[in-house]
Design a protein around this motif. Sequence first.
Motif, PDB file in Angstrom:
ATOM      1  N   PRO A  57       0.830  -1.198   0.020  1.00 21.39           N
ATOM      2  CA  PRO A  57      -0.053   0.000   0.141  1.00 21.39           C
ATOM      3  C   PRO A  57       0.928   1.178  -0.323  1.00 21.39           C
ATOM      4  O   PRO A  57       2.089   1.273   0.474  1.00 21.39           O
ATOM      5  CB  PRO A  57      -0.814  -0.048   1.362  1.00 21.39           C
ATOM      6  N   GLN A  93      -2.328   5.742   1.222  1.00 20.14           N
ATOM      7  CA  GLN A  93      -3.339   4.642   1.475  1.00 20.14           C
ATOM      8  C   GLN A  93      -3.299   4.250   2.936  1.00 20.14           C
ATOM      9  O   GLN A  93      -4.303   4.293   3.657  1.00 20.14           O
ATOM     10  CB  GLN A  93      -2.976   3.287   0.749  1.00 20.14           C
ATOM     11  N   LEU A  94      -2.202   4.059   3.509  1.00 25.35           N
ATOM     12  CA  LEU A  94      -1.980   3.684   4.870  1.00 25.35           C
ATOM     13  C   LEU A  94      -2.574   4.928   5.804  1.00 25.35           C
ATOM     14  O   LEU A  94      -2.927   4.606   6.745  1.00 25.35           O
ATOM     15  CB  LEU A  94      -0.437   3.490   5.253  1.00 25.35           C
ATOM     16  N   GLY A 120      -4.435   7.185   5.092  1.00 31.20           N
ATOM     17  CA  GLY A 120      -6.000   7.308   5.014  1.00 31.20           C
ATOM     18  C   GLY A 120      -6.850   6.182   6.036  1.00 31.20           C
ATOM     19  O   GLY A 120      -7.620   6.376   6.551  1.00 31.20           O
ATOM     20  N   GLU A 121      -6.137   4.935   5.966  1.00 30.14           N
ATOM     21  CA  GLU A 121      -6.696   3.840   6.720  1.00 30.14           C
ATOM     22  C   GLU A 121      -6.637   4.048   8.099  1.00 30.14           C
ATOM     23  O   GLU A 121      -7.475   3.848   8.963  1.00 30.14           O
ATOM     24  CB  GLU A 121      -6.188   2.508   6.317  1.00 30.14           C
ATOM     25  N   LYS A 167      -6.438   7.143   9.675  1.00 28.40           N
ATOM     26  CA  LYS A 167      -7.300   8.241   9.875  1.00 28.40           C
ATOM     27  C   LYS A 167      -8.711   7.777  10.138  1.00 28.40           C
ATOM     28  O   LYS A 167      -9.338   7.928  11.096  1.00 28.40           O
ATOM     29  CB  LYS A 167      -7.292   9.178   8.714  1.00 28.40           C
ATOM     30  N   GLU A 168      -9.081   6.810   9.160  1.00 28.57           N
ATOM     31  CA  GLU A 168     -10.309   6.178   9.330  1.00 28.57           C
ATOM     32  C   GLU A 168     -10.566   5.301  10.450  1.00 28.57           C
ATOM     33  O   GLU A 168     -11.356   5.585  11.286  1.00 28.57           O
ATOM     34  CB  GLU A 168     -10.619   5.359   8.189  1.00 28.57           C
ATOM     35  N   ALA A 169      -9.711   4.547  10.904  1.00 23.93           N
ATOM     36  CA  ALA A 169      -9.593   3.758  12.078  1.00 23.93           C
ATOM     37  C   ALA A 169      -9.658   4.711  13.214  1.00 23.93           C
ATOM     38  O   ALA A 169     -10.317   4.547  14.346  1.00 23.93           O
ATOM     39  CB  ALA A 169      -8.471   2.948  12.205  1.00 23.93           C
ATOM     40  N   GLU A 224     -13.200   6.219  13.643  1.00 22.56           N
ATOM     41  CA  GLU A 224     -14.297   5.083  14.153  1.00 22.56           C
ATOM     42  C   GLU A 224     -13.955   4.850  15.621  1.00 22.56           C
ATOM     43  O   GLU A 224     -14.759   4.742  16.369  1.00 22.56           O
ATOM     44  CB  GLU A 224     -13.992   3.894  13.434  1.00 22.56           C
ATOM     45  N   GLU A 281      -9.401  -9.194  10.013  1.00 23.84           N
ATOM     46  CA  GLU A 281      -9.216  -7.936   8.930  1.00 23.84           C
ATOM     47  C   GLU A 281      -7.963  -7.875   8.594  1.00 23.84           C
ATOM     48  O   GLU A 281      -7.464  -7.628   7.262  1.00 23.84           O
ATOM     49  CB  GLU A 281      -9.970  -6.885   9.402  1.00 23.84           C
TER      50      GLU A 281
END
Length: 77
Positions: free
Chosen positions: A41, A45-46, A48-49, A51-53, A56, A76
């Motif tokens: 990745p 990408q990393l 972004g993931e 940040k999303e985590a 959440e 996952e």
Amino acid sequence: MRLQVIQDSNGKATGVFIPIGEWDKLKKQYKDLANLEDEEPSKKQLLGEIKEALLELKLVEEGKVRARPAQSLLDEL
């Protein structure tokens, strides 16, 4: 082809090492082999993931979203 068999501490074969030059030749001959490779990745990408985590996690802390079981997270990965 010069393969190297990878063995565990008990001498049981657990994998095979294929020199990259020979792997490239195999990929040219058998096009579907390229699908077996995982792409690394990108940094974007990393991030972004991550940040999303974090978003959440914040929602979980605020009680707006229910936390997932740890096994779900491990599956996952």
